[in-house]
Motif scaffolding. Structure first.
Motif, PDB file in Angstrom:
ATOM      1  N   GLY A 276       0.813  -1.200   0.000  1.00  0.00           N
ATOM      2  CA  GLY A 276       0.000   0.000   0.000  1.00  0.00           C
ATOM      3  C   GLY A 276       0.852   1.257   0.000  1.00  0.00           C
ATOM      4  N   GLU A 277       1.972   1.198   0.692  1.00  0.00           N
ATOM      5  CA  GLU A 277       2.865   2.354   0.745  1.00  0.00           C
ATOM      6  C   GLU A 277       3.391   2.688  -0.655  1.00  0.00           C
ATOM      7  OE1 GLU A 277       2.810   0.642   4.858  1.00  0.00           O
ATOM      8  OE2 GLU A 277       2.870  -0.148   2.817  1.00  0.00           O
ATOM      9  N   ASP A 278       3.779   1.654  -1.409  1.00  0.00           N
ATOM     10  CA  ASP A 278       4.238   1.863  -2.779  1.00  0.00           C
ATOM     11  C   ASP A 278       3.114   2.445  -3.634  1.00  0.00           C
ATOM     12  OD1 ASP A 278       6.830   0.982  -2.422  1.00  0.00           O
ATOM     13  OD2 ASP A 278       6.337  -1.095  -2.856  1.00  0.00           O
ATOM     14  N   ALA A 279       1.903   1.932  -3.436  1.00  0.00           N
ATOM     15  CA  ALA A 279       0.759   2.406  -4.209  1.00  0.00           C
ATOM     16  C   ALA A 279       0.505   3.898  -3.982  1.00  0.00           C
ATOM     17  CB  ALA A 279      -0.485   1.606  -3.834  1.00  0.00           C
ATOM     18  N   LEU A 280       0.600   4.321  -2.729  1.00  0.00           N
ATOM     19  CA  LEU A 280       0.362   5.734  -2.409  1.00  0.00           C
ATOM     20  C   LEU A 280       1.442   6.628  -2.997  1.00  0.00           C
ATOM     21  CD1 LEU A 280      -0.779   5.385   1.312  1.00  0.00           C
ATOM     22  CD2 LEU A 280      -2.211   5.888  -0.680  1.00  0.00           C
ATOM     23  N   ARG A 281       2.619   6.088  -3.190  1.00  0.00           N
ATOM     24  CA  ARG A 281       3.717   6.865  -3.744  1.00  0.00           C
ATOM     25  C   ARG A 281       3.691   6.899  -5.276  1.00  0.00           C
ATOM     26  NH1 ARG A 281       7.356   4.020  -1.998  1.00  0.00           N
ATOM     27  NH2 ARG A 281       8.115   3.002  -3.885  1.00  0.00           N
ATOM     28  N   VAL A 282       3.333   5.769  -5.886  1.00  0.00           N
ATOM     29  CA  VAL A 282       3.455   5.624  -7.339  1.00  0.00           C
ATOM     30  C   VAL A 282       2.165   5.925  -8.109  1.00  0.00           C
ATOM     31  CG1 VAL A 282       3.906   3.951  -9.184  1.00  0.00           C
ATOM     32  CG2 VAL A 282       5.307   3.941  -7.106  1.00  0.00           C
ATOM     33  N   ILE A 283       1.039   5.436  -7.620  1.00  0.00           N
ATOM     34  CA  ILE A 283      -0.198   5.481  -8.398  1.00  0.00           C
ATOM     35  C   ILE A 283      -0.729   6.888  -8.665  1.00  0.00           C
ATOM     36  CG2 ILE A 283      -2.645   4.829  -8.343  1.00  0.00           C
ATOM     37  CD1 ILE A 283      -1.817   2.126  -7.288  1.00  0.00           C
ATOM     38  N   PRO A 284      -0.686   7.824  -7.707  1.00  0.00           N
ATOM     39  CA  PRO A 284      -1.212   9.169  -8.028  1.00  0.00           C
ATOM     40  C   PRO A 284      -0.553   9.805  -9.253  1.00  0.00           C
ATOM     41  CG  PRO A 284      -0.973   8.926  -5.667  1.00  0.00           C
ATOM     42  CD  PRO A 284      -0.322   7.710  -6.278  1.00  0.00           C
TER      43      PRO A 284
END
Length: 226
Positions: A52-60
């Motif tokens: 989830g941490e990676d998702a919050l950093r990359v996906i936006p």
């Protein structure tokens, strides 16, 4: 130079390609579903994250049209990640994509802003259809999941008469939603504009104190069966 109509008619229509992101802590699962979904030719993966941490950093920054989100991951859960991504990407559709159909997880996921809930045991064609559906305003959810959500609402409901103040037309639309109709299909069936259907749904959300089609339908069904 003017292109003859006959030549234009012979030209193939361009296929719309939609971007998606996948958040799952298992590498094999990510690679498996990315390969399957991209094989349909109208979906392209722009982000694959193990946490989830990676998702919050990359996906936006990637700004996908739709996200497939697992729940169980190390660190931040998929539900918490969904809630945060909905703040930064309110127009992006997020589908929970997990192995559990536990109602104690389903409803919190919907409350967090998930636009649908799929089980990993689904067939690739079912997931593909669900992705297209959510982009068209539908709420992908198997009948089994829908029943569990309704049961969850039935247990939590503090006001058994919350649906009595809905108009007949609003109830009619909710019934059609519960049968899987899209906004466009409801508009065609009732001979109304899509804008009018959206207006009715907005009123329904306000009256029932919910924030999505899924919550409205589940709450209505639970009240009807109580």
């Amino acid at each position: 130079m003017r292109i003859p109509v006959s030549d234009m008619a012979d030209k193939p229509k361009a296929i719309s390609v939609y971007t998606f992101a996948l958040v799952d802590d298992e590498k094999a699962t990510r690679e498996h579903w990315i390969k399957l979904l991209e094989s349909f030719n109208n979906f392209k993966c722009v982000a694959a994250c193990p946490t989830g941490e990676d998702a919050l950093r990359v996906i936006p920054a990637a700004k996908p049209r739709v996200i497939l989100m697992d729940i169980f991951m190390p660190g931040i859960s998929g539900i918490a990640c969904t809630a945060q991504l909905k703040i930064s990407l309110p127009q992006t559709q997020i589908l929970i994509f997990t192995a559990s159909d536990d109602p104690e997880l389903i409803f919190p996921a919907l409350e967090a802003g998930a636009d649908g809930y799929l089980i990993k045991q689904s067939q690739p064609s079912e997931v593909h259809i669900a992705l297209l559906g959510v982009l068209n305003g539908e709420v992908p959810m198997t009948s089994g999941i829908a029943r569990r959500v309704a049961e969850f609402f039935r247990k939590r409901s503090n006001s058994p008469h919350q649906a009595t103040h809905l108009s007949n037309r609003e109830k009619e639309i909710l019934v059609m939603l519960s049968k899987g109709y899209s906004n466009k299909e409801i508009a065609e069936e009732l001979k109304l504009s899509i804008a009018t259907i959206h207006s009715y749904l907005k009123n329904v959300y306000e009256k029932m104190h919910v924030h999505s089609r899924t919550q409205a339908v589940a709450k209505y069904l639970s009240i009807q069966s109580s």
